[in-house]
Design a protein around this motif. Structure first.
Motif, short mmCIF file in Angstrom:
data_model
loop_
_atom_site.label_atom_id
_atom_site.label_comp_id
_atom_site.label_asym_id
_atom_site.label_seq_id
_atom_site.Cartn_x
_atom_site.Cartn_y
_atom_site.Cartn_z
N THR A 17 41.26 21.67 46.51
CA THR A 17 41.03 22.02 44.83
C THR A 17 39.91 23.53 44.10
OG1 THR A 17 41.53 20.05 44.10
CG2 THR A 17 40.72 21.27 41.74
N PHE A 18 39.17 23.16 44.86
CA PHE A 18 38.45 24.03 44.58
C PHE A 18 38.81 25.56 45.33
CE2 PHE A 18 34.84 19.98 46.06
CZ PHE A 18 35.16 19.32 45.05
N LYS A 19 39.29 25.36 46.79
CA LYS A 19 39.04 26.48 47.16
C LYS A 19 40.95 27.34 46.36
CE LYS A 19 38.05 25.98 51.71
NZ LYS A 19 38.39 25.44 52.90
N LEU A 20 41.22 26.27 46.03
CA LEU A 20 42.77 26.96 45.30
C LEU A 20 42.20 27.69 43.62
CD1 LEU A 20 45.20 23.91 44.85
CD2 LEU A 20 45.20 26.47 45.68
N LEU A 21 41.01 26.82 42.94
CA LEU A 21 40.47 26.99 42.16
C LEU A 21 39.76 28.84 41.96
CD1 LEU A 21 39.16 24.39 40.08
CD2 LEU A 21 40.72 25.81 39.46
N ASP A 22 39.08 28.62 43.89
CA ASP A 22 39.00 30.74 43.51
C ASP A 22 39.72 31.16 43.58
OD1 ASP A 22 36.08 31.23 43.85
OD2 ASP A 22 36.95 31.26 46.20
N LYS A 23 40.59 31.02 44.78
CA LYS A 23 41.72 31.55 45.07
C LYS A 23 41.95 32.31 43.74
CE LYS A 23 44.31 30.51 48.50
NZ LYS A 23 44.86 30.41 49.50
N ILE A 24 42.78 31.42 42.70
CA ILE A 24 43.19 31.82 41.55
C ILE A 24 42.22 32.70 40.82
CG2 ILE A 24 44.00 31.39 39.58
CD1 ILE A 24 45.10 28.69 41.02
N GLY A 25 41.30 32.27 41.23
CA GLY A 25 40.50 33.08 39.92
C GLY A 25 40.15 35.34 41.10
N ASN A 26 39.88 34.92 42.10
CA ASN A 26 40.34 36.07 42.21
C ASN A 26 40.61 36.92 42.60
OD1 ASN A 26 37.48 35.75 43.80
ND2 ASN A 26 37.95 34.97 45.65
N LEU A 27 42.71 36.11 42.62
CA LEU A 27 43.67 36.77 42.18
C LEU A 27 43.24 37.49 41.41
CD1 LEU A 27 45.88 34.24 44.82
CD2 LEU A 27 45.25 36.97 44.79
N VAL A 28 42.63 36.90 40.24
CA VAL A 28 43.56 37.26 38.78
C VAL A 28 42.24 38.26 38.56
CG1 VAL A 28 43.27 36.61 36.64
CG2 VAL A 28 43.97 34.91 37.85
N ILE A 29 40.77 38.66 38.92
CA ILE A 29 40.43 39.17 38.98
C ILE A 29 41.09 40.54 39.76
CG2 ILE A 29 38.04 40.74 39.95
CD1 ILE A 29 36.85 37.66 39.32
#
Length: 167
Positions: free
Chosen positions: A95-107
């Motif tokens: 879950t942490f990795k997915l949230l971080d990955k989604i954040g990186n993708l949105v940025i």
């Protein structure tokens, strides 16, 4: 949990529509890039108008398509995250990795949006100053929110583990 089901339904619909549109977009961009005929019709991808008659316009078109692909990958990761929430996988490393990955993708998507917006303006030879908030700031804020949310979930997991060790 009805809100989660409603959100998952919206994201699934968005995913299906995007999966249908993305290959068509790639074929269209290939046609525009390798065609000898100039296409003098303004093209609108992710809210950016691009005139594909110049090199900068074609480059803006490619950057917009890459941005659409990044958004598509972000939607896929969001679908996975929602499925994890639905199956009660919340305070796990995935879950942490997915949230971080989604954040990186949105940025990344916000940055690509800004680049393609500039290239689209250069392709039309019109530069203007607009006062206000554009999608770039909203997307950047959303990406940073996902990254902060990832950190909050990590803190929540530590607190949960500490509570389990307490008598």
């Amino acid at each position: 949990m009805r809100k989660l089901v409603f959100l998952k339904t919206i994201v699934d619909y968005l995913w299906i529509m995007s999966i249908i549109a993305f290959p068509l977009l790639i074929v269209f961009i290939g046609f525009v890039l390798f065609s000898n005929e100039p296409i003098d019709v303004p093209i609108n991808i992710t809210g950016i108008n691009i005139v594909a008659t110049t090199f900068l316009g074609k480059l803006g078109l490619v950057v917009s398509a890459v941005n659409f692909g990044v958004i598509l990958y972000g939607i896929y990761n969001f679908k996975v995250l929602l499925n994890n929430f639905k199956t009660k996988i919340i305070f796990e490393v995935v879950t942490f990795k997915l949230l971080d990955k989604i954040g990186n993708l949105v940025i990344l998507s916000a940055s690509l949006y800004l680049i393609s917006d500039l290239l689209g303006a250069f392709s039309k030879s019109t530069i203007s100053i607009n006062l206000g908030f554009g999608p770039f700031l909203y997307l950047m804020s959303l990406g940073l929110f996902f990254k902060v949310l990832s950190e909050v979930f990590i803190i929540g997991k530590r607190i949960k583990e500490d509570n389990e060790l307490t008598i």
